[in-house]
Design an enzyme around this catalytic site. Structure first.
Site, mmCIF file in Angstrom:
data_model
loop_
_atom_site.group_PDB
_atom_site.id
_atom_site.type_symbol
_atom_site.label_atom_id
_atom_site.label_comp_id
_atom_site.label_asym_id
_atom_site.label_seq_id
_atom_site.Cartn_x
_atom_site.Cartn_y
_atom_site.Cartn_z
ATOM 1 N N SER A 1 0.799 -1.227 0.000
ATOM 2 C CA SER A 1 0.000 0.000 0.000
ATOM 3 C C SER A 1 0.830 1.275 0.000
ATOM 4 C CB SER A 1 -0.943 0.017 1.210
ATOM 5 O OG SER A 1 -0.219 -0.065 2.429
ATOM 6 N N ASP B 1 -2.447 8.722 7.434
ATOM 7 C CA ASP B 1 -3.355 7.852 8.174
ATOM 8 C C ASP B 1 -2.538 6.986 9.128
ATOM 9 O OD1 ASP B 1 -2.289 5.713 6.740
ATOM 10 O OD2 ASP B 1 -4.024 5.456 5.430
ATOM 11 N N HIS C 1 0.370 5.228 6.864
ATOM 12 C CA HIS C 1 1.029 5.777 5.675
ATOM 13 C C HIS C 1 1.458 7.228 5.841
ATOM 14 C CE1 HIS C 1 -1.810 2.564 4.343
ATOM 15 N NE2 HIS C 1 -0.718 2.158 3.719
#
Length: 353
Positions: free
Chosen positions: A37, A328, A331
Site C-alpha cells: 500500500s 493515516d 502511511h
C-alpha cells in the site's frame, strides 16, 4: 578527506542528472513499481477487499483532488521519484483503465495494498500477491514487446528501474496479530522466511531481464500511529521499541541478502533504499522538517484510521496535512513522502549511473 571527495562526487553526479532532466530526457527508460500500500497507485480499486483508498479524503491534495487509490492525501514517494527521474507522468496502475499502449512504455505500477513478501499475507486480505504481481509484469512485458519489438523492449526492461517496497504488512497485518505464526516463528525466523521469498523474487525478476532493482527497507514499524495504538499499551504515544528492533534486524538481513544476490547475478545493480532512518528522523525531530505532529496521523483521530476507517465521515481529520508526518495510521503524508523521495534520489545514484 575521503568523505568530502565522496560527497562532492555525489553532488556532481546529481547536478548532471538534473541537467539531463532539464533537457526533457528521462534518466531511465521506464519505472516499474511493485509492492504494497505504500506504493499502490490504485490496483486494489476494483478488488473485493477492505484495503482500498479510492474515496475521500484520500487524494484530496493530489492532482485534481482525486482519490486514485493511493494511500495518502497526495503524491507517493514513487510519484516524486518519477518526477526526479524526469518523467512527466506517474507509473500507471497496471490494472486500471488508464493503462494503455502509450503510457505503458514508460513503466507501470503493479503494487497492491496489503501485499507482502509472503503471499499468504496478500491472500488473507484478497490483495495481489507478489507472485501475481510478477505474472502481471510478464504480461506487461509481452504488451510492450508487441508495441515496440523485442530488441527495443529488452532495452526498456534492462534499463528500467524496478522498485520493490513491501514487508510492513507481513509484520503489522499478519505476524504480530496471528497467533499461529507466532507459534511457528520467532521474529528473527519470520524475517528469514520473508527474505527467502525476497531472494526468489529478485532472481525471477532478473530472469525476466531486469538489471536495475531497488528495494526499500522496512520503516520504523513501531512509530506508525496505528502500531503505537495496537501494540504500545494504553496511554502510550511513544514508538514501540520491540517493533523497531524487529525492523532493524530485518533490514540488516535484507542488506546481507542483497549483497549475496548482487555477487551471484552478473550485471545486476541492486540497491537497498533506507527509508527507516529518514522516517525515524521525521518522527523524532519533526520541526526540523517543517512538521508539527509526528505521533498522530492527519485522518480522523490520528490513532488508527486507515483504508475504509479513514473516510469522509471520519471525525477530527486535520485541515492541513503538510503539518503531519503521517496521513493515516500506516502511511506517510505527501509532505513526508517528498522527504523520503529526496533521500531515495541520493541513495539511488548507483542505479542510474
Amino acid at each position: 578527506m575521503k568523505m568530502f571527495i565522496t560527497m562532492s562526487m555525489c553532488l556532481s553526479v546529481i547536478a548532471c542528472f538534473y541537467a539531463g532532466v532539464g533537457t526533457g530526457e528521462t534518466l531511465v527508460p521506464a519505472l516499474i513499481i511493485m509492492g504494497d500500500s505504500v506504493v499502490d497507485a490504485g490496483n486494489n480499486n476494483h478488488r473485493i477487499t477492505l484495503v482500498k483508498a479510492n474515496f475521500p479524503p484520500y487524494g484530496r491534495d493530489f492532482v485534481a483532488h482525486s482519490a486514485t487509490g493511493r494511500f495518502s492525501n497526495g503524491k507517493l514517494a514513487t510519484d516524486f521519484t518519477a518526477e526526479n527521474l524526469g518523467f512527466t507522468s506517474y507509473p500507471v496502475a497496471y490494472l486500471s483503465q488508464e493503462a494503455n499502449e502509450t503510457n505503458l512504455l514508460t513503466g507501470a505500477n503493479f503494487a497492491s495494498g496489503a501485499s507482502g513478501f509472503d503471499d499468504a499475507t496478500a491472500i488473507f486480505y484478497n490483495a495481489i500477491t507478489l507472485s501475481q504481481q510478477l505474472k502481471n509484469y510478464k504480461e506487461y512485458q509481452n504488451k510492450v514487446t508487441n508495441i515496440v519489438g523485442k530488441e527495443r523492449a529488452n532495452e526498456i526492461f534492462s534499463g528500467a528501474i524496478h522498485l520493490l517496497s513491501t514487508g510492513s504488512s507481513d509484520f503489522l497485518q499478519s505476524y504480530y496479530i496471528n497467533p499461529i505464526l507466532n507459534r511457528i516463528f520467532t521474529p528473527d525466523q519470520y524475517s528469514d522466511h520473508l527474505l527467502r521469498s525476497y531472494s526468489t523474487f529478485v532472481q525471477n525478476l532478473y530472469g525476466l531481464g531486469a538489471r536495475r532493482i531497488g528495494v526499500t527497507t522496512l520503516p520504523p514499524l513501531g512509530c506508525l500511529p496505528a502500531a503505537i495504538t495496537l501494540f504500545g499499551g494504553v496511554g502510550n504515544n511513544m514508538c514501540v521499541e520491540r517493533l523497531n528492533q524487529d525492523a532493524v534486524s530485518f533490514n540488516t538481513k535484507l542488506n546481507n541478502t542483497s549483497i549475496n544476490l548482487t555477487n551471484n547475478l552478473p550485471g545486476l545493480k541492486l540497491v537497498v533504499f533506507d527509508i527507516y532512518n529518514p522516517l525515524l528522523n521525521m518522527v523524532i525531530n519533526p520541526v526540523e522538517y517543517g512538521f508539527f505532529e509526528s505521533r498522530r496521523a492527519c485522518c480522523g483521530t490520528g490513532t488508527m484510521e486507515t483504508s475504509f476507517l479513514c473516510n469522509a465521515l471520519s471525525v477530527g481529520t486535520c485541515s492541513n496535512a503538510t503539518n503531519y508526518v503521517f496521513w493515516d495510521g500506516f502511511h506517510p503524508s505527501e509532505a513526508a513522502n517528498r522527504v523520503i523521495a529526496n533521500n531515495l534520489l541520493v541513495q539511488g545514484i548507483p542505479l542510474i549511473s
